[in-house]
Design a protein around this motif. Structure first.
Motif, PDB file in Angstrom:
ATOM      1  N   VAL A 213       0.839  -1.207   0.000  1.00 30.05           N
ATOM      2  CA  VAL A 213       0.000   0.000   0.000  1.00 30.05           C
ATOM      3  C   VAL A 213       0.872   1.255   0.000  1.00 30.05           C
ATOM      4  O   VAL A 213       0.619   2.215  -0.740  1.00 30.05           O
ATOM      5  N   GLY A 214       1.925   1.257   0.823  1.00 30.95           N
ATOM      6  CA  GLY A 214       2.808   2.417   0.845  1.00 30.95           C
ATOM      7  C   GLY A 214       3.613   2.581  -0.425  1.00 30.95           C
ATOM      8  O   GLY A 214       3.942   3.706  -0.817  1.00 30.95           O
ATOM      9  N   ALA A 215       3.903   1.460  -1.101  1.00 29.77           N
ATOM     10  CA  ALA A 215       4.799   1.506  -2.260  1.00 29.77           C
ATOM     11  C   ALA A 215       4.096   1.815  -3.569  1.00 29.77           C
ATOM     12  O   ALA A 215       4.758   2.197  -4.536  1.00 29.77           O
ATOM     13  N   ILE A 216       2.780   1.658  -3.650  1.00 30.40           N
ATOM     14  CA  ILE A 216       2.115   1.944  -4.920  1.00 30.40           C
ATOM     15  C   ILE A 216       1.905   3.444  -5.115  1.00 30.40           C
ATOM     16  O   ILE A 216       1.711   3.899  -6.249  1.00 30.40           O
ATOM     17  N   GLY A 217       1.935   4.214  -4.048  1.00 28.51           N
ATOM     18  CA  GLY A 217       1.881   5.667  -4.188  1.00 28.51           C
ATOM     19  C   GLY A 217       0.524   6.258  -3.852  1.00 28.51           C
ATOM     20  O   GLY A 217      -0.528   5.643  -4.071  1.00 28.51           O
ATOM     21  N   PHE A 218       0.557   7.479  -3.339  1.00 31.76           N
ATOM     22  CA  PHE A 218      -0.673   8.177  -2.971  1.00 31.76           C
ATOM     23  C   PHE A 218      -1.588   8.434  -4.164  1.00 31.76           C
ATOM     24  O   PHE A 218      -2.806   8.325  -4.035  1.00 31.76           O
ATOM     25  N   PRO A 219      -1.070   8.798  -5.358  1.00 28.83           N
ATOM     26  CA  PRO A 219      -1.987   9.002  -6.489  1.00 28.83           C
ATOM     27  C   PRO A 219      -2.811   7.766  -6.796  1.00 28.83           C
ATOM     28  O   PRO A 219      -4.002   7.871  -7.089  1.00 28.83           O
ATOM     29  N   VAL A 220      -2.198   6.596  -6.736  1.00 24.10           N
ATOM     30  CA  VAL A 220      -2.914   5.359  -7.024  1.00 24.10           C
ATOM     31  C   VAL A 220      -3.953   5.084  -5.943  1.00 24.10           C
ATOM     32  O   VAL A 220      -5.104   4.727  -6.242  1.00 24.10           O
ATOM     33  N   ILE A 221      -3.561   5.256  -4.672  1.00 32.17           N
ATOM     34  CA  ILE A 221      -4.498   5.011  -3.569  1.00 32.17           C
ATOM     35  C   ILE A 221      -5.727   5.904  -3.702  1.00 32.17           C
ATOM     36  O   ILE A 221      -6.875   5.444  -3.607  1.00 32.17           O
ATOM     37  N   LEU A 222      -5.514   7.182  -3.947  1.00 32.02           N
ATOM     38  CA  LEU A 222      -6.629   8.125  -4.034  1.00 32.02           C
ATOM     39  C   LEU A 222      -7.492   7.853  -5.263  1.00 32.02           C
ATOM     40  O   LEU A 222      -8.717   7.971  -5.214  1.00 32.02           O
ATOM     41  N   ASP A 223      -6.862   7.498  -6.381  1.00 33.81           N
ATOM     42  CA  ASP A 223      -7.615   7.199  -7.602  1.00 33.81           C
ATOM     43  C   ASP A 223      -8.494   5.975  -7.410  1.00 33.81           C
ATOM     44  O   ASP A 223      -9.666   5.950  -7.812  1.00 33.81           O
ATOM     45  N   VAL A 224      -7.950   4.942  -6.773  1.00 35.28           N
ATOM     46  CA  VAL A 224      -8.728   3.731  -6.520  1.00 35.28           C
ATOM     47  C   VAL A 224      -9.871   4.026  -5.551  1.00 35.28           C
ATOM     48  O   VAL A 224     -11.001   3.532  -5.729  1.00 35.28           O
ATOM     49  N   MET A 225      -9.610   4.850  -4.529  1.00 34.75           N
ATOM     50  CA  MET A 225     -10.661   5.181  -3.568  1.00 34.75           C
ATOM     51  C   MET A 225     -11.779   5.995  -4.213  1.00 34.75           C
ATOM     52  O   MET A 225     -12.960   5.803  -3.911  1.00 34.75           O
ATOM     53  N   ARG A 226     -11.409   6.895  -5.117  1.00 34.07           N
ATOM     54  CA  ARG A 226     -12.420   7.735  -5.766  1.00 34.07           C
ATOM     55  C   ARG A 226     -13.287   6.936  -6.739  1.00 34.07           C
ATOM     56  O   ARG A 226     -14.457   7.262  -6.940  1.00 34.07           O
ATOM     57  N   HIS A 227     -12.711   5.935  -7.366  1.00 29.40           N
ATOM     58  CA  HIS A 227     -13.439   5.151  -8.367  1.00 29.40           C
ATOM     59  C   HIS A 227     -13.436   3.678  -7.977  1.00 29.40           C
ATOM     60  O   HIS A 227     -13.059   2.808  -8.765  1.00 29.40           O
ATOM     61  N   ARG A 228     -13.848   3.411  -6.749  1.00 32.87           N
ATOM     62  CA  ARG A 228     -13.812   2.039  -6.236  1.00 32.87           C
ATOM     63  C   ARG A 228     -14.645   1.090  -7.082  1.00 32.87           C
ATOM     64  O   ARG A 228     -14.252  -0.052  -7.319  1.00 32.87           O
ATOM     65  N   THR A 229     -15.817   1.541  -7.514  1.00 33.37           N
ATOM     66  CA  THR A 229     -16.728   0.662  -8.257  1.00 33.37           C
ATOM     67  C   THR A 229     -16.605   0.835  -9.761  1.00 33.37           C
ATOM     68  O   THR A 229     -17.317   0.171 -10.516  1.00 33.37           O
ATOM     69  N   ARG A 230     -15.694   1.703 -10.210  1.00 35.50           N
ATOM     70  CA  ARG A 230     -15.552   1.960 -11.654  1.00 35.50           C
ATOM     71  C   ARG A 230     -14.071   1.894 -12.045  1.00 35.50           C
ATOM     72  O   ARG A 230     -13.454   2.929 -12.349  1.00 35.50           O
ATOM     73  N   PRO A 231     -13.497   0.700 -12.065  1.00 34.17           N
ATOM     74  CA  PRO A 231     -12.062   0.576 -12.406  1.00 34.17           C
ATOM     75  C   PRO A 231     -11.723   1.109 -13.786  1.00 34.17           C
ATOM     76  O   PRO A 231     -10.577   1.494 -14.031  1.00 34.17           O
ATOM     77  N   ARG A 232     -12.702   1.130 -14.687  1.00 31.46           N
ATOM     78  CA  ARG A 232     -12.420   1.630 -16.033  1.00 31.46           C
ATOM     79  C   ARG A 232     -12.058   3.116 -16.023  1.00 31.46           C
ATOM     80  O   ARG A 232     -11.438   3.613 -16.966  1.00 31.46           O
TER      81      ARG A 232
END
Length: 456
Positions: A213-232
């Protein structure tokens, strides 16, 4: 404080730097933090009663390793530092793990109460955010870091209690290790280290997941959280980072498991389920955290070379990991594949990657390799150590990983200063360089005639 800054003129200088030279300001902020941590570690309270004073070079080395979230040490973290010294180290790792541009942005907010356009461009570039969303993004970064670290601490606390630790020690170990894991810092506070927990799933799985989780980066974490149900709707950066990081973790775990399965000095001494667990942990720790449950010095040279490659690649951009970053590696691989197929465009996940991104990736890799090469030459000159051990150590320092071939405490002072500079360059250099080069892009009215020299 604000009035003092205005009277001395320092406020206007910092504000101007935040607007026009944010990369330079970020470097200055990091240098300042390292200086503060070094000063605190030089205090008598930072060492146990009756313990000899820590030499300045060792305090500076530890401070740089902490702030640059590396984990290489010249003295033992558990025995040579007091609880105060250990707290200074892990707080330094927490601050360093938030990222250079995040720190520069926070400083800009504190002084000028707003972020200049250039600063916004850099923060948005690093964190894949909209220009008007920098303030909320910085808050999200802090909340994410503290939230994940709190969850890790709550998971580890019961385990330390079941191992017979009293509540104060268990709580301290849990908090320290949670911060070290998420920030990929590589420091271990337990006197016995992590090797006794090689077969402990309760201890190793939080390390594996927290490191990732720490190594994938904050941009990735926030992007995944914002679009949890819409990976596309995930950005290309998120898709590239998750795909490449996961693939490298699985492939490296498989290869390390194969190479070391029967080695009695590493995996071979463990039961089958322990070998699988240690191999999975090795699949993530070689690219960022440096938290190892099996002795690195006992591994085969084949495994060392594989780990050299993994450490140099590192983790995600704007993360607590170092290296050239997995997105840089992915872009270069995609460029090679496009060239091999004869494609004019470099494409991934339905998007075209620009030529400027490829040029920037080449520059980052070349400068990273140059830094490792120069440091390796210097260490070969000042020591009688073998190339494989020195190369392992220099790549680990540049990539801020913290895995060690065991030579760091044995280095002369000149060698320690070389590693100090390399850790700083590895943590600060590639990020600020990429930002600086990105902002130097310019349009030219007159272009020279095109001609292709022979390649290869």
């Amino acid at each position: 404080m604000r009035a003092l800054l205005e009277r001395t003129g320092l406020r206007s200088r910092i504000e101007r730097a935040a607007r026009f030279t944010p990369a330079r300001l970020a470097v200055a902020v990091f240098v300042g933090i390292i200086a503060v941590v070094t000063t605190l570690l030089n205090l008598p309270i930072a060492t146990p009663d009756g313990h000899p004073a820590i030499r300045f070079v060792d305090a500076l080395f530890t401070a740089t390793s902490a702030v640059c979230v590396t984990g290489l040490t010249t003295v033992d973290t558990a025995t040579d530092w007091s609880p105060f010294g250990q707290a200074v180290i892990i707080i330094g790792a927490f601050v360093g793990g938030l990222g250079i541009m995040t720190l520069a942005s926070l400083l800009s907010f504190a002084v000028s109460r707003h972020v200049g356009l250039t600063q916004r461009m850099l923060a948005a570039s690093e964190n894949q955010s909209r220009l008007g969303d920098v303030a909320s993004l910085l808050r999200a970064v802090l909340y994410t870091a503290v939230g994940v670290e709190l969850v890790l601490a709550l998971i580890l606390l019961p385990r330390f209690l079941t191992l017979g630790q009293d509540v104060p020690h268990a709580l301290w170990y849990a908090v320290f290790m949670a911060l070290s894991i998420f920030n990929n810092a590589g420091f271990v506070v337990m006197p016995e280290g992590l090797e006794p927990y090689a077969t402990d799933w309760w201890m190793s799985m939080p390390i594996i997941l927290g490191t990732a989780v720490g190594a994938i980066g904050f941009p990735v974490i926030l992007d995944v959280m914002r679009h949890r149900t819409r990976p596309r709707q995930w950005t290309l950066h998120t898709k590239l980072t998750l795909t490449t990081y996961t693939a490298l973790a699985l492939v490296s775990a498989l290869l390390i498991g194969i190479f070391e399965w029967s080695d009695p000095g590493s995996l071979g001494s463990l039961p089958p389920h322990g070998r699988v667990l240690a191999a999975l942990l090795s699949g993530v720790n070689a690219r960022s955290s440096g938290l190892a449950t099996v002795p690195i010095t006992s591994m085969h040279e084949t495994t060392w070379f594989l780990q050299d490659v993994l450490m140099f690649i590192g983790g995600g951009s704007a993360s607590t990991a170092g290296g050239i970053k997995v997105s840089t590696f992915a872009v270069l691989v995609l460029a090679i594949m496009a060239e091999a197929r004869g494609d004019e465009d470099i494409e991934a996940f339905g998007r075209r990657i620009t030529l400027s991104t490829v040029r920037l990736s080449v520059a980052v890799v070349f400068i990273g390799a140059t830094a490792v090469g120069v440091a390796t030459l210097l260490l070969l000159h000042v020591t009688n150590l073998s190339l494989d051990t020195i190369l392992f150590e220099t790549i680990s320092a540049f990539a801020t990983v913290g895995l060690t071939s065991g030579i760091t405490p044995l280095l002369p002072d000149s060698g320690k200063y070389t590693i100090i500079v390399l850790m700083f360059v590895g943590r600060v250099g590639t990020m600020t360089l990429a930002s600086a080069l990105a902002l130097r892009e310019r349009r030219r009215v007159i272009r020279m005639p095109a001609e292709s020299p022979l390649i290869g």
